[in-house]
Design a protein around this motif. Sequence first.
Motif, PDB file in Angstrom:
ATOM      1  N   VAL A 147       0.848  -1.185   0.000  1.00  0.00           N
ATOM      2  CA  VAL A 147       0.000   0.000   0.000  1.00  0.00           C
ATOM      3  C   VAL A 147       0.890   1.243   0.000  1.00  0.00           C
ATOM      4  CG1 VAL A 147      -1.751   1.261   1.316  1.00  0.00           C
ATOM      5  CG2 VAL A 147      -1.843  -1.245   1.186  1.00  0.00           C
ATOM      6  N   GLY A 148       0.606   2.188  -0.907  1.00  0.00           N
ATOM      7  CA  GLY A 148       1.424   3.379  -1.054  1.00  0.00           C
ATOM      8  C   GLY A 148       1.125   4.482  -0.067  1.00  0.00           C
ATOM      9  N   LYS A 149      -0.127   4.599   0.373  1.00  0.00           N
ATOM     10  CA  LYS A 149      -0.505   5.582   1.387  1.00  0.00           C
ATOM     11  C   LYS A 149      -1.783   5.102   2.055  1.00  0.00           C
ATOM     12  CE  LYS A 149      -3.194   8.802  -1.400  1.00  0.00           C
ATOM     13  NZ  LYS A 149      -3.445  10.188  -1.709  1.00  0.00           N
ATOM     14  N   ASP A 150      -2.118   5.714   3.181  1.00  0.00           N
ATOM     15  CA  ASP A 150      -3.322   5.302   3.902  1.00  0.00           C
ATOM     16  C   ASP A 150      -4.547   5.416   2.994  1.00  0.00           C
ATOM     17  OD1 ASP A 150      -1.972   4.660   6.222  1.00  0.00           O
ATOM     18  OD2 ASP A 150      -2.321   6.601   7.169  1.00  0.00           O
ATOM     19  N   VAL A 159     -16.947   3.650   0.552  1.00  0.00           N
ATOM     20  CA  VAL A 159     -16.070   3.332  -0.568  1.00  0.00           C
ATOM     21  C   VAL A 159     -14.654   3.749  -0.155  1.00  0.00           C
ATOM     22  CG1 VAL A 159     -16.485   5.537  -1.756  1.00  0.00           C
ATOM     23  CG2 VAL A 159     -15.629   3.577  -3.045  1.00  0.00           C
ATOM     24  N   ALA A 160     -13.689   2.871  -0.395  1.00  0.00           N
ATOM     25  CA  ALA A 160     -12.294   3.156  -0.044  1.00  0.00           C
ATOM     26  C   ALA A 160     -11.439   3.015  -1.293  1.00  0.00           C
ATOM     27  CB  ALA A 160     -11.806   2.193   1.031  1.00  0.00           C
ATOM     28  N   GLN A 161     -10.482   3.928  -1.433  1.00  0.00           N
ATOM     29  CA  GLN A 161      -9.546   3.872  -2.546  1.00  0.00           C
ATOM     30  C   GLN A 161      -8.133   3.746  -1.988  1.00  0.00           C
ATOM     31  OE1 GLN A 161     -10.785   7.547  -4.487  1.00  0.00           O
ATOM     32  NE2 GLN A 161     -11.668   6.301  -6.130  1.00  0.00           N
ATOM     33  N   VAL A 162      -7.359   2.865  -2.619  1.00  0.00           N
ATOM     34  CA  VAL A 162      -6.003   2.577  -2.172  1.00  0.00           C
ATOM     35  C   VAL A 162      -5.107   2.478  -3.402  1.00  0.00           C
ATOM     36  CG1 VAL A 162      -4.548   0.818  -1.073  1.00  0.00           C
ATOM     37  CG2 VAL A 162      -6.801   1.317  -0.135  1.00  0.00           C
ATOM     38  N   ARG A 163      -3.880   2.977  -3.276  1.00  0.00           N
ATOM     39  CA  ARG A 163      -2.871   2.791  -4.320  1.00  0.00           C
ATOM     40  C   ARG A 163      -1.973   1.638  -3.892  1.00  0.00           C
ATOM     41  NH1 ARG A 163      -2.088   4.992  -9.026  1.00  0.00           N
ATOM     42  NH2 ARG A 163      -0.066   5.862  -8.616  1.00  0.00           N
ATOM     43  N   VAL A 214      -6.070  -1.374   7.169  1.00  0.00           N
ATOM     44  CA  VAL A 214      -5.049  -1.239   6.132  1.00  0.00           C
ATOM     45  C   VAL A 214      -4.368   0.122   6.259  1.00  0.00           C
ATOM     46  CG1 VAL A 214      -4.628  -1.126   3.647  1.00  0.00           C
ATOM     47  CG2 VAL A 214      -6.215  -2.816   4.566  1.00  0.00           C
ATOM     48  N   HIS A 215      -3.022   0.102   6.218  1.00  0.00           N
ATOM     49  CA  HIS A 215      -2.233   1.321   6.370  1.00  0.00           C
ATOM     50  C   HIS A 215      -1.095   1.332   5.362  1.00  0.00           C
ATOM     51  CE1 HIS A 215      -4.401   1.952  10.100  1.00  0.00           C
ATOM     52  NE2 HIS A 215      -4.104   0.713  10.433  1.00  0.00           N
ATOM     53  N   GLU A 231      -6.776 -10.249   1.179  1.00  0.00           N
ATOM     54  CA  GLU A 231      -6.113 -10.855   2.332  1.00  0.00           C
ATOM     55  C   GLU A 231      -4.965  -9.951   2.725  1.00  0.00           C
ATOM     56  OE1 GLU A 231      -5.083 -14.981   2.381  1.00  0.00           O
ATOM     57  OE2 GLU A 231      -6.719 -15.454   0.990  1.00  0.00           O
ATOM     58  N   MET A 232      -4.863  -9.690   4.014  1.00  0.00           N
ATOM     59  CA  MET A 232      -3.766  -8.878   4.522  1.00  0.00           C
ATOM     60  C   MET A 232      -2.583  -9.789   4.793  1.00  0.00           C
ATOM     61  SD  MET A 232      -5.918  -6.231   6.889  1.00  0.00           S
ATOM     62  CE  MET A 232      -7.042  -7.445   7.549  1.00  0.00           C
TER      63      MET A 232
END
Length: 119
Positions: A6-9, A21-25, A64-65, A100-101
């Motif tokens: 993960v690139g940022k929170d 809704v969550a967005q992650v890079r 997720v962080h 899965e983390m």
Amino acid sequence: MLIGNVGKDPDVHYYEQDQAVAQVRLATTERGYTLQNGTQVPDRTDWHNLVFYRNLAKIVEQYVHKGDRLYVEGKLRYRSYDDQKGQRRYVTEVYVDNMEMLSPKPTEQDGSVLSSTNA
């Protein structure tokens, strides 16, 4: 399916009736190598836009962080928009169905606390 870091929170937004809704890079890296003739091929990192909905988005928000390692499965979605300068931009997103983390959970021995008991 993708495995990466993960690139940022996560960026999480709520809309009607407590839906999220969550967005992650997510960064995935293909390791470099050396060819038989000695030529060095460097690592290659690609960035992916992940989108999570409903309960999965709430889990992402809580657990997720930045820096966490994730395994995700989902569907590719394509969209376009016009930016502020009027240029057409294209976006590819992964709408995540399963996650899965893979990062180890922090423990109190690491100096991290899983949940806050102080009021």
